[in-house]
Design a protein around this motif. Sequence first.
Motif, mmCIF file in Angstrom:
data_model
loop_
_atom_site.group_PDB
_atom_site.id
_atom_site.type_symbol
_atom_site.label_atom_id
_atom_site.label_comp_id
_atom_site.label_asym_id
_atom_site.label_seq_id
_atom_site.Cartn_x
_atom_site.Cartn_y
_atom_site.Cartn_z
ATOM 1 N N TYR A 15 -9.779 1.412 4.260
ATOM 2 C CA TYR A 15 -9.946 0.088 3.651
ATOM 3 C C TYR A 15 -8.602 -0.458 3.169
ATOM 4 C CZ TYR A 15 -10.878 -2.957 -0.410
ATOM 5 O OH TYR A 15 -10.862 -3.974 -1.337
ATOM 6 N N ARG A 16 -7.826 0.386 2.533
ATOM 7 C CA ARG A 16 -6.514 -0.048 2.028
ATOM 8 C C ARG A 16 -5.544 -0.318 3.171
ATOM 9 N NH1 ARG A 16 -5.911 4.332 -2.873
ATOM 10 N NH2 ARG A 16 -7.023 3.144 -4.475
ATOM 11 N N GLU B 176 -6.264 -1.322 6.190
ATOM 12 C CA GLU B 176 -6.636 -2.594 6.817
ATOM 13 C C GLU B 176 -6.179 -3.777 5.971
ATOM 14 O OE1 GLU B 176 -10.823 -2.391 7.424
ATOM 15 O OE2 GLU B 176 -10.701 -0.681 8.808
ATOM 16 N N ASN B 177 -6.302 -3.644 4.656
ATOM 17 C CA ASN B 177 -5.846 -4.714 3.771
ATOM 18 C C ASN B 177 -4.334 -4.904 3.859
ATOM 19 O OD1 ASN B 177 -8.411 -5.215 2.900
ATOM 20 N ND2 ASN B 177 -8.161 -4.340 0.861
ATOM 21 N N ASN B 178 -3.620 -3.802 3.994
ATOM 22 C CA ASN B 178 -2.165 -3.884 4.099
ATOM 23 C C ASN B 178 -1.759 -4.609 5.387
ATOM 24 O OD1 ASN B 178 0.567 -3.229 3.277
ATOM 25 N ND2 ASN B 178 0.560 -1.688 4.899
ATOM 26 N N HIS C 77 -6.352 -5.942 -3.621
ATOM 27 C CA HIS C 77 -7.294 -5.541 -2.570
ATOM 28 C C HIS C 77 -8.585 -6.353 -2.603
ATOM 29 C CE1 HIS C 77 -5.147 -2.128 -0.850
ATOM 30 N NE2 HIS C 77 -4.769 -1.811 -2.085
ATOM 31 N N ILE D 74 -8.424 -9.689 -0.998
ATOM 32 C CA ILE D 74 -8.277 -9.691 0.465
ATOM 33 C C ILE D 74 -9.622 -9.453 1.148
ATOM 34 C CG2 ILE D 74 -7.186 -8.529 2.422
ATOM 35 C CD1 ILE D 74 -4.854 -7.848 0.526
ATOM 36 N N ARG D 75 -10.310 -8.401 0.732
ATOM 37 C CA ARG D 75 -11.597 -8.058 1.360
ATOM 38 C C ARG D 75 -12.407 -7.224 0.381
ATOM 39 N NH1 ARG D 75 -13.254 -3.871 4.923
ATOM 40 N NH2 ARG D 75 -11.160 -2.990 4.813
ATOM 41 N N ASN E 94 -1.377 2.247 -1.868
ATOM 42 C CA ASN E 94 -1.228 2.176 -0.411
ATOM 43 C C ASN E 94 -0.255 3.168 0.166
ATOM 44 O OD1 ASN E 94 -2.038 -0.916 -0.938
ATOM 45 N ND2 ASN E 94 -2.538 -0.326 1.159
#
Length: 728
Positions: free
Chosen positions: A253-254, A256-258, A319, A322-323, A446
């Motif tokens: 999840y992290r 993908e956010n990055n 985070h 973002i999502r 991250n």
Amino acid sequence: MLKLEKTNDTDLFWETQKLHVGGEDYYQDILLPLVKAGNWAELEKLPVLCAEDGSPLIIFKENCWDFSDKREDLFGKGGNLHFTYETAKGQNKTRNGKILERNICNEIKCFVLVELFFSHRKIAVRSLISPTNKLVYCAQFMLSQGVNTFDGLNFEQILEYKNSGLYLSEKGAKTIATLNRLAELEEFFPFKTNIYQKLTSESLKVVTEASNQNPVIPPRIYIGLMQKFSKIVDDYYQYRFDIEKAIEQLLAYRDENNHFAMNHVRHRTGLSLGSLVTDDSMVEIVTNFKQAGIPLIDYGKCGDKWINVWNQTEPRLHHNHIRSFNSIKICDMHFETTTNFQSFISEIDTACKWLLLALSGMRVDELYRVSPIFGMQGFQLGSNTIYLLTTKQSKISLTSQTKDDVYVTTKTANKAFEILNSIHSPYRKRFETDKNRMFATIMSANWHRAAEKKAMGKLLNDRINDLAVLQEPLSHKDCEYLKVSDPTRNDFLVGNTFNFTNHQLRRSFAYYLIGYELLSFPQLKQQLGHLSTEMTRWYAANASSFQKMYREVQSERNKQQSETLARIFNRMANNERIAGGLGLALTDLVTKEGKLHFEKTENKRKLSSEYWETEIKANRAHIHAIAPGMYCTKRECDMRISIDLSECTDCGWDLIEDVVYAETARMDAIRFLLFLHEQGELNQSAASKYVMQIRSAEKIMSDIGFEYEKFSIPEEVEAMLIPVSEVS
């Protein structure tokens, strides 16, 4: 010789120094002759350390050699050496330090140079901070006496300085040790000391300060934490793979956010930088991209260069902006936010690390060095499994000694280790460096890297002190226990809180095991990896005063000993083989008489643990363990874990029912023998010792009927031995 943090970069480092500073061997061919000649004019112009492009990083004349500031990756943190005194902290540390007289200051610099580049012992830069400071202190005192050189320094002069105010009584006698080291290396110096015998506190009539003993953790806190953490491990052990998958889900999840944040920043999609990252990260990102000469909005044109700057900045993301985070489920628990899930993981991580320390007696830095692959190993001992924690050795000094890297532990600790592996495995997959490290910084958002030793220890320490059981004030009973463990201390008062430190676990481990008589001092010495029994007794100090606990376990102790004797005699009755001098004699007797042996009234009673319990209480029988599966029945014998197998194979007092220790000792002896042989460091004494250990272990294995392949001694080693008949 200089010891680097990254051992795989050692050859590259030395080649770089030789290549850029000139000469086939710059240190040996250029610096050393100048050091021996005391040519200060030339030395002060030359570099001590160079960068990869050949530019000097540290010059001899500088009064601060800042190794760590220049190359922390190679020299570690805190490896800066100051040749000044009353040094201020911060950016002005060198400028505000008072400078020593040139000659004696350069002599101290020569000492550091020799230790780093010409001494045979491997030493890290930070290990020279204390010796350097001690010499600076001595130099400061000598200058006040009108002396500006170590040349001609002798015992009488040091004694005179001591009587005039030179302080040599610090803990560990470090100044005395440094002066001894100065004398040992004088062949490299332009000055010669006249110290012909090793200086000691006794010879100088110095009374050193006593070190403060770590307090024993009071039983209320110790047992409370043990029960709390053991329950956590037992409850979540079965879900360890679910926990690992959940952490992988969090990290994905992290990640993908990055990627989302990087893409939107580079292509200016309408989302502002401030909506993606925190305020402090935003400022840092803008500054770093500007310094790198790379546009923040590059529309993908700068490729990996842009990504490298972003990753080096390690921005903290919003985070949730973002999502949204998909909830995580583990058994019957649901975690709706990353914060709640991380708190859950942190609690389990703390419990497991605490248990590994508490149930083994290892140091925090040894826990830090544990391998995720080979760190925990199990060996079968009859129907039981013996768990061994294997780690790299800690340092040896006056106050910290180790000779072994294996700690016997429990099934609970094994479970804790497996859970920790499940927690940290997803992070390790994302390491750029130090991929062999066990522990990660699990609280980072991250940017995943191996945990640092000091940070890991401090974090564990802080988390334990935040627990409710540590916040509860000390009771009168707690203070009584603390007073018994260290009668010299008066700082434990009713109503105060107990401050936990990690090393208290090692002290408590020793204190309670000796206090309960669950281990003898030689066994504890082996477990803690001490070189001297004195160090072990220091850890277990005052445990003999723990009489209440002793009385509580005395009957249980007798019961365990009686069950051991009954078990051994029952094995002989079932025609199982028992080794050891006494074991072979009894087995031979039983074999000759057959089943009739135990039909005799007295002998039949020997199959009963009740009979042996009566005999032990009446002091007519005795047994103590000298190693796993190895026992001695001689009351006067003080031999324990660290044993000489050659003395036990045919000893008329010994009973050996298992080959675990013998096989381990045999493999260790083979490993050491072959290693020393390959390195060309094997001598006749060591060869004889290891060969005797190997053959003695093989005899035990043979006596018990354990199948093994006899070790074939290399011909070169065989030639070193005095011809004698082997143990048969």
